[in-house]
Write a protein that holds these residues in place. Sequence first.
Motif, PDB file in Angstrom:
ATOM      1  N   LYS A 256       0.879  -0.995   0.065  1.00 40.00           N
ATOM      2  CA  LYS A 256      -0.097  -0.096   0.302  1.00 40.00           C
ATOM      3  C   LYS A 256       0.851   1.138   0.416  1.00 40.00           C
TER       4      LYS A 256
ATOM      5  N   LEU B  27      -8.280   9.702   3.654  1.00 38.49           N
ATOM      6  CA  LEU B  27      -8.416  10.650   2.902  1.00 38.49           C
ATOM      7  C   LEU B  27      -8.661  12.189   2.894  1.00 38.49           C
TER       8      LEU B  27
ATOM      9  N   ASP C 293      -2.738   4.599   7.855  1.00 41.57           N
ATOM     10  CA  ASP C 293      -3.406   3.755   6.979  1.00 41.57           C
ATOM     11  C   ASP C 293      -3.435   4.764   5.294  1.00 41.57           C
TER      12      ASP C 293
ATOM     13  N   GLU D  11      -4.425   4.950   2.849  1.00 40.01           N
ATOM     14  CA  GLU D  11      -5.335   5.071   2.274  1.00 40.01           C
ATOM     15  C   GLU D  11      -6.431   6.068   2.772  1.00 40.01           C
TER      16      GLU D  11
END
Lengths: 258, 329
Positions: free
Chosen positions: A90, A216, A212, A214
């Motif tokens: 990731k 946003l 994290d 990812e």
Amino acid sequence: MKIIVLMKEVPDTYGERKLNLETGLAERGESETVLDEIGERALELAVAQAGQIDDVEITVVSMGPTTATATLRKALAMGADRLVHIADEKLAGADLGLTAEILSAAIRRAGFDLIIAGNVSTDGLGGVMPAMIAELLGVPHASTLSSVDISDGRVSGIRETDSGSMRVTAELPAVISITDRFPAARFPNFKGIMAAKKKPVETLTAADLGIDPEALDTPRSIMLAVSQRPPRAAGTKIVDEGDGGEKLAEFLVQNRLA
Amino acid sequence: MMTAFPADAILVLIEVMPSGALARSAAGLLGAASDVGTPVALIVTGADRAASAAQAAGELGAAFALTADPGTDSSSLAVPTVDALSAAADLVRPDAILVSNSIDGRDIAGRFAARSRLALAVDAVGIARDEEGIVAHHSVYGGAYTVDCAPTFGPPVVTVREGAVEVRAEATTPQVELLSVTPSGAAAATIESFEERAVTSSRPELRGAARVVAGGRGLASQEQFALVEELADVLGAAVGASRAAVDAGWVPNSYQIGQTGISVSPQLYVGIGISGAIQHRAGMQTAKTIVAINKDPDAPIFDIADFGVVGDVFTVVPQLIAALSARKA
Ligand SMILES: Cc1cc2nc3c(=O)[nH]c(=O)nc-3n(C[C@H](O)[C@H](O)[C@H](O)COP(=O)(O)OP(=O)(O)OC[C@H]3O[C@@H](n4cnc5c(N)ncnc54)[C@H](O)[C@@H]3O)c2cc1C
Ligand SMILES: Nc1ncnc2c1ncn2[C@@H]1O[C@H](COP(=O)(O)O)[C@@H](O)[C@H]1O
């Protein structure tokens, strides 16, 4: 004293380096990978300090693909005591902000008195990571040092800027970055290579650090387009037969360059 | 007094030299900003110099100039400027924040982006605006690729390579305002002393120079490196060097062109006694015209040279200097 050395695996500059025109990421398979030379110099500095100061523990912290562990092990053979490798799919294509968050979290987890980084990496050419990490860790930074002196809980050195050179000093804990005026690293010897096999290697994911990738809620820099420039071609080449300087002068004048 | 800043404001950090003059990067930064919005300059300098610096920024296109006095903090590295930049960004709410990609600029931009959690793009060679906001153009792997980047949201912090932006903004009289800055108290290194490099006023700076003459190991000694300087002066060029020449101690760090040095894109690059190792080429191969003098016909610099002379620098360069000087006279 806990010294963290920030090192990364990069495509070898001696080979042809390629970017994937769709993802904008380095084509790992296309070029040989090596430890970034400036990171090796940073480690050399740490190892040299360990020879002079008692109780130094050197931890190499690196974020990069899983396959980089093999390259990074060289750092252990060169004298680092342990390796913390943040490898997470990731994190492929992580921007500067995310990279700084990850590295800072890993450094905080390992504990630190002094963080040594290179001034610029040869693939990112950012030259911003040390300052970003210092800000996130809430410690001083002294960048682009061409000499370093560590004593009495302080680090000082000569910082080369565009307009001159300055003497800077910071209380530990601190982040420093060094230039390639520092000596190149020694080759690992057989003893080092054998010892490295027993040294701890920790592999972490972003989740292990509570991040994290990812999420946003933080702005990230993303690549919109990548294109390749046509390579440069060779032009005229003459062999000096006593008038090389004059011919060159003519070329410059004709092209309005002199 | 509360100034209303335009919706398309671009906040530009202007570096001030120890002499009080604006850094040369200012013109390109304000030019780039004017191309995509309204340039708002931030100048961190002593109160006695603020007015003249603000006027100078106006001449380069700043519609607004915020000045901040670091006071006794001026011996702290980077942090006072980061504090001022944070205050300015809160006040102006710009569409982008531009900083020079100089050594100091990168430290400030890095700390500021990390503190404000804004997306950071470094070493841009140009900026543009699309429907969604500001886009930064980059030249990577020594100019082999061009990459465009933008933030997912929010204004980007962009460091701009000096000399890469040719646009210049029209001169104006800026609206000047004193910025009030609350120190963050963030730990900083202390600048104990500063030695400004002796500048030959007639010779351009390497970053952003239109012409560059660079010397390498082929010059063989510090005394003989003077030949590089002599040719540079005849051409009105800046002086650069390979890492080998810097490592040898012939010239300071800041002369290094290449991968781990400065990237230049001049109209003319002349390489003297430089082999053209890939890491050196990474910092100069986007030059418009490349000229090389090297006694080894197989030196890789010739692969990218528009005009190459295979010969001894100690005979070719003096002859070149004489020929150019004769034409000038
Ligand atoms: C990670 C990394 C980063 C690097 N970063 C940089 C960088 O930023 N910048 C950089 O420059 N290098 C960099 N290098 C080093 C680079 O690989 C080369 O070692 C260096 O550029 C060589 O410098 P040079 O061309 O002056 O010396 P050399 O390669 O030794 O070349 C000297 C040249 O001079 C010629 N010569 C000698 N005498 C004469 C004469 N009398 N007349 C004419 N020609 C003569 C020789 O034929 C030779 O080609 C980096 C290396 C690495 C691994
Ligand atoms: N992914 C990474 N892992 C470990 N260290 C890094 C990483 N990226 C940058 N650094 C460190 O930060 C220095 C400057 O890198 P950069 O800001 O990418 O030019 C490098 O020399 C490293 O010491």
